[in-house]
Write a protein that holds these residues in place. Structure first.
Motif, PDB file in Angstrom:
ATOM      1  N   GLY A  38      13.989  -7.108 -12.544  1.00 20.78           N
ATOM      2  CA  GLY A  38      14.082  -6.159 -13.657  1.00 20.78           C
ATOM      3  C   GLY A  38      12.810  -6.081 -14.459  1.00 20.78           C
ATOM      4  O   GLY A  38      12.633  -5.161 -15.258  1.00 20.78           O
ATOM      5  N   ASP A  39      11.891  -7.058 -14.274  1.00 17.26           N
ATOM      6  CA  ASP A  39      10.598  -7.023 -14.945  1.00 17.26           C
ATOM      7  C   ASP A  39       9.619  -6.166 -14.151  1.00 17.26           C
ATOM      8  O   ASP A  39       9.875  -5.769 -13.011  1.00 17.26           O
ATOM      9  CB  ASP A  39      10.014  -8.436 -15.073  1.00 17.26           C
ATOM     10  CG  ASP A  39      10.773  -9.307 -16.069  1.00 17.26           C
ATOM     11  OD1 ASP A  39      11.532  -8.748 -16.893  1.00 17.26           O
ATOM     12  OD2 ASP A  39      10.608 -10.536 -16.010  1.00 17.26           O
ATOM     13  N   VAL A  40       8.471  -5.903 -14.755  1.00 15.97           N
ATOM     14  CA  VAL A  40       7.348  -5.284 -14.061  1.00 15.97           C
ATOM     15  C   VAL A  40       6.108  -6.074 -14.466  1.00 15.97           C
ATOM     16  O   VAL A  40       5.980  -6.495 -15.616  1.00 15.97           O
ATOM     17  CB  VAL A  40       7.195  -3.787 -14.416  1.00 15.97           C
ATOM     18  CG1 VAL A  40       7.029  -3.578 -15.911  1.00 15.97           C
ATOM     19  CG2 VAL A  40       6.020  -3.163 -13.664  1.00 15.97           C
ATOM     20  N   VAL A  41       5.214  -6.305 -13.532  1.00 16.36           N
ATOM     21  CA  VAL A  41       3.980  -7.051 -13.823  1.00 16.36           C
ATOM     22  C   VAL A  41       2.833  -6.058 -13.975  1.00 16.36           C
ATOM     23  O   VAL A  41       2.636  -5.181 -13.120  1.00 16.36           O
ATOM     24  CB  VAL A  41       3.671  -8.073 -12.718  1.00 16.36           C
ATOM     25  CG1 VAL A  41       2.272  -8.673 -12.908  1.00 16.36           C
ATOM     26  CG2 VAL A  41       4.714  -9.190 -12.729  1.00 16.36           C
ATOM     27  N   LEU A  42       2.098  -6.192 -15.068  1.00 13.52           N
ATOM     28  CA  LEU A  42       0.891  -5.405 -15.318  1.00 13.52           C
ATOM     29  C   LEU A  42      -0.278  -6.375 -15.297  1.00 13.52           C
ATOM     30  O   LEU A  42      -0.364  -7.272 -16.143  1.00 13.52           O
ATOM     31  CB  LEU A  42       0.979  -4.694 -16.673  1.00 13.52           C
ATOM     32  CG  LEU A  42      -0.259  -3.920 -17.136  1.00 13.52           C
ATOM     33  CD1 LEU A  42      -0.572  -2.771 -16.169  1.00 13.52           C
ATOM     34  CD2 LEU A  42      -0.071  -3.396 -18.553  1.00 13.52           C
ATOM     35  N   ALA A  43      -1.163  -6.236 -14.314  1.00 16.78           N
ATOM     36  CA  ALA A  43      -2.236  -7.214 -14.124  1.00 16.78           C
ATOM     37  C   ALA A  43      -3.595  -6.527 -14.135  1.00 16.78           C
ATOM     38  O   ALA A  43      -3.706  -5.332 -13.847  1.00 16.78           O
ATOM     39  CB  ALA A  43      -2.037  -7.963 -12.808  1.00 16.78           C
ATOM     40  N   ALA A  44      -4.625  -7.308 -14.440  1.00 18.49           N
ATOM     41  CA  ALA A  44      -5.997  -6.808 -14.440  1.00 18.49           C
ATOM     42  C   ALA A  44      -6.898  -7.776 -13.698  1.00 18.49           C
ATOM     43  O   ALA A  44      -6.841  -8.988 -13.911  1.00 18.49           O
ATOM     44  CB  ALA A  44      -6.501  -6.615 -15.874  1.00 18.49           C
ATOM     45  N   SER A  45      -7.708  -7.235 -12.814  1.00 18.14           N
ATOM     46  CA  SER A  45      -8.741  -7.993 -12.107  1.00 18.14           C
ATOM     47  C   SER A  45      -9.787  -6.987 -11.673  1.00 18.14           C
ATOM     48  O   SER A  45      -9.510  -6.138 -10.813  1.00 18.14           O
ATOM     49  CB  SER A  45      -8.158  -8.715 -10.889  1.00 18.14           C
ATOM     50  OG  SER A  45      -9.189  -9.156 -10.019  1.00 18.14           O
TER      51      SER A  45
END
Length: 340
Positions: free
Chosen positions: A109-116
């Motif tokens: 139910g979560d969503v991951v927002l990532a930066a690289s």
């Protein structure tokens, strides 16, 4: 639309050319100009994938788990805070801590927002398998659309830049600025799509200067027995007693049903004493100022302050739409809030 991005194997070019010593201000101007260009460079990179990211985040029932390593991680902490404060539940998860036991913080139910920026951060790559297993979508911000992390993402958002603001083109500077700007853009697009209002913002910011600026009149007005009030048929002696007892320098004058019909202030009282020898024999209704300043209980406290300062009065009465007296706001109470 073509994206400006390094290849997966590319490394930033190091400028070893001897540099003429520049003034600190010249360096600052170049850094700021480079970072401005990096943000402006995001505009042609915006496409339908940004809309997809907003819709994906809106659709999930859980939280936005923001993550990133190093400088990107620091940027993602700020983005998580901005999302959470504008109506999108979010928190920051350190990717190294995640693979050492904190993966349980991510749930279906979560969503991951990532930066690289490189799209090759090892700690983030280790998360991909778990995300797939939990069916948790990944929104990835990178400068390299061909990177492994970009390929594994449900949605890839491009943050490619021409160069870092670092004179050596090494320290993350323009790239982190661009990532932060894109994260803010996501948060504001989500805010607008959710119909997030000033009232919603106030509920999430009950303390601090932001919270104080969004206080409503009814949250800080005096009400009930604290409100100086007399009926129109009361004597002026009773009016003076009520003003002295409540210590606000004013009293409301109402009809028998509680509707505000006028007011008597300290200034009114001084003028009346100078001009009317029979003042104490008169009724409050005869002496009251017929047009007191009023405000609605749902207005911002800041608006009450503006009204009082514009009209050079120290109190303003709070009334219902039909004129029923509900409360009073005093200037000193608003000053204590430090609204500005």
């Amino acid at each position: 639309m073509p994206e400006r991005a390094p290849t997966p194997e590319a490394t930033p070019a190091v400028d070893d050319t001897p540099r003429q010593r520049r003034s600190p201000r010249d360096v600052a101007r170049e850094v700021i100009a480079t970072e401005v260009a990096a943000i402006e460079g995001l505009l042609p990179q915006l496409d339908e994938r940004f809309d997809q990211a907003v819709e994906l985040i809106r659709r999930v029932h859980g939280r936005v788990v923001c993550t990133g390593m190093g400088k990107s991680g620091l940027v993602m902490q700020k983005i998580a805070a901005t999302l959470a404060s504008t109506g999108t539940p979010a928190f920051f998860l350190h990717p190294a801590e995640a693979v050492h036991g904190d993966l349980g913080m991510i749930v279906p139910g979560d969503v991951v927002l990532a930066a690289s920026y490189s799209g090759r951060t090892e700690e983030l790559l280790r998360l991909v398998g778990t995300l797939k297993r939990l069916d948790v979508p990944l929104v990835m911000m990178t400068g390299n659309p061909h990177s492994e992390l970009a390929r594994h993402a449900e949605v890839h958002l491009a943050v490619a830049i021409d160069r870092e603001a670092c004179p050596l083109n090494l320290a993350p500077t323009a790239s982190t600025t661009a990532t932060l700007a894109l994260g803010d853009a996501l948060a504001m697009a989500l805010l607008e799509s959710r119909g997030f209002t000033r009232d919603d913002f106030a509920r999430l910011h009950p303390a601090g200067s932001l919270g104080r600026q969004l206080l409503r009149v009814h949250e800080m007005m005096k009400s009930g027995g604290e409100v100086p009030r007399i009926t129109a048929d009361a004597s002026m002696r009773e009016a003076i007693y009520e003003m002295s007892n409540k210590q606000l320098g004013i009293t409301a004058v109402t009809d028998t049903a509680g509707h505000l019909t006028g007011c008597i202030s300290d200034g009114d009282l001084r003028r009346l004493l100078e001009s009317d020898e029979d003042l104490l024999a008169r009724s409050a209704g005869e002496c009251a100022h017929p047009s007191p300043h009023t405000i609605s209980r749902d207005e911002l406290a800041a608006e009450a302050l503006n009204e009082m300062e514009d009209n050079r009065v120290t109190s303003i009465f709070v009334t219902t739409p039909d004129g029923q007296l509900e409360g009073i706001v005093h200037l000193h109470d608003l000053w204590k809030l430090e609204l500005f």
